[in-house]
Design an enzyme around this catalytic site. Structure first.
Site, PDB file in Angstrom:
ATOM      1  N   ARG A  25       0.873  -1.312   0.073  1.00  0.00           N
ATOM      2  CA  ARG A  25       0.018  -0.064   0.100  1.00  0.00           C
ATOM      3  C   ARG A  25       0.777   1.440  -0.054  1.00  0.00           C
ATOM      4  O   ARG A  25       0.443   2.233  -0.758  1.00  0.00           O
ATOM      5  CB  ARG A  25      -0.990  -0.045   1.139  1.00  0.00           C
ATOM      6  CG  ARG A  25      -2.168  -1.163   0.801  1.00  0.00           C
ATOM      7  CD  ARG A  25      -3.146  -0.981   1.769  1.00  0.00           C
ATOM      8  NE  ARG A  25      -4.295  -1.915   1.456  1.00  0.00           N
ATOM      9  CZ  ARG A  25      -5.395  -2.049   2.157  1.00  0.00           C
ATOM     10  NH1 ARG A  25      -5.720  -1.656   3.229  1.00  0.00           N
ATOM     11  NH2 ARG A  25      -6.512  -2.946   1.257  1.00  0.00           N
ATOM     12  N   ASP A 127      13.141 -16.211  15.805  1.00  0.00           N
ATOM     13  CA  ASP A 127      14.224 -16.501  16.472  1.00  0.00           C
ATOM     14  C   ASP A 127      14.702 -15.101  17.194  1.00  0.00           C
ATOM     15  O   ASP A 127      15.620 -15.118  18.071  1.00  0.00           O
ATOM     16  CB  ASP A 127      15.367 -17.055  15.662  1.00  0.00           C
ATOM     17  CG  ASP A 127      15.151 -18.470  15.458  1.00  0.00           C
ATOM     18  OD1 ASP A 127      16.098 -19.093  14.749  1.00  0.00           O
ATOM     19  OD2 ASP A 127      13.972 -18.882  15.711  1.00  0.00           O
TER      20      ASP A 127
END
Ligand code: F6P
Length: 323
Positions: A25, A127
């Protein structure tokens, strides 16, 4: 920048769709067309793309996973694979690429940059081991998933007076295990960055028993050595000294799914938009990171130079909090 492409690569996580949506967008707002690349670098090599307009990214914000798909793509680590990817980008008249992923994906992005293609990276891995950003997309949601599991396991551990090993993801990084252990009030966190002997784990469990605790929770990062299997075998071999019965729960891939948290939706939106803006500003070979509550750009070279180290202050805090 008349046309940009966006891809998600490597291990997925909550928030990727929000990031694709924001990058798309913002790019459209800045006057560009957008192509979504399916299944990460595999789709780039095969030219598997789809046009993304404003509506195409409508209604995806609240869903985990990535609607573009992702993949681990060994072929992209070859010169041939990278040349095929570059051929696809040029054949489709793409002027710039946004890569959303972890260390491996961002390393691939750096290679494309070194081949002269305009690339901006966005850190997305549960992680949280990407250097150059305080946090990556997906981490907050994964932590809340783990915390919900710890709270649930504490219920049954207390009912049965048991010690539980709860294994989290984190192949090379103990961030998820350490932070969820602190937030979950666990007795110990085992992480790859710190060597904790098997005997020390047994001592913590035995000590918790003698002190009259109803249970003992040990959060283990999958990358901790010698590993959860070796630990449970060792603990079962000295069962008598421990007091508690031992059980193991491996959380696995539930940590990678789920509806993204508010924090991850906002982070993904801000970083995705910032990535498109960076491309339009002419920035190349950078990663948009999150530092001191704002989006910043760092060179990809710096971002992938090494894995982010564990926060020592958090490790020491964990020790004080009766971990
Ligand atoms: O890199 C993120 C991660 O979730 C690691 O923590 C984990 O070890 C790995 O991905 C699992 O990879 P896969 O989904 O390919 O089995």
């Amino acid at each position: 920048m008349k046309r940009i492409a966006v891809l998600t690569s490597g291990g997925d996580g909550p928030g990727l769709n929000a990031c694709i949506r924001a990058a798309t967008r913002m790019a459209i707002q800045l006057g560009a067309e957008v192509l979504g690349v399916r299944r990460g670098y595999t789709g780039l090599i095969n030219g598997d793309v789809v046009e993304l307009d404003r509506r195409a990214v409508g209604g995806v914000m609240g869903y985990g996973g990535t609607f573009l798909g992702t993949a681990r793509c060994p072929e992209f680590y070859t010169e041939k694979g990278r040349r095929e990817a570059l051929r696809t980008l040029n054949r489709l008249d793409v002027d710039g690429l946004i890569v959303i992923g972890g260390n491996g994906s961002l390393t691939g992005a750096l290679e494309l940059h070194r081949m002269g293609f305009p690339v901006v990276g966005v850190p997305a891995t549960i992680d949280n081991d990407v250097n150059g950003t305080d946090i990556a997309i997906g981490v907050d949601t994964a932590l809340n998933t783990i915390l919900d599991a710890i709270d649930r396991i504490k219920d049954t551990a207390s009912s049965h007076n048991r010690a539980f090993l709860i294994e989290t993801m984190g192949r090379d990084c103990g961030y998820l295990a350490l932070v969820s252990a602190i937030a979950g009030g666990a007795e110990l966190a085992l992480i790859p960055e710190v060597e904790t002997p098997l005997e020390e784990v047994a001592r913590v469990i035995g000590d918790a028993y003698v002190r009259g605790k109803a249970h003992c929770i040990i959060v283990v990062a999958e990358g901790w050595k010698p590993g959860t299997r070796a630990l449970i075998d060792y603990l079962n071999s000295c069962r008598e000294e421990l007091g508690f019965e031992i059980r193991l729960t491996v959380l696995g891939h539930i940590q990678r799914g789920g509806r993204p948290s508010a924090f991850d939706r906002l982070l993904a939106t801000r970083l995705g938009a910032a990535a498109a803006q960076a491309l339009f500003r002419g920035e190349r070979g950078v990663m948009v990171g999150w530092r001191h509550d704002r989006a910043v750009t760092v060179p990809l070279e710096e971002a992938v130079a090494y894995r982010k180290e564990i926060n020592r202050e958090l490790w020491e805090l964990a020790a004080v909090m009766e971990l």
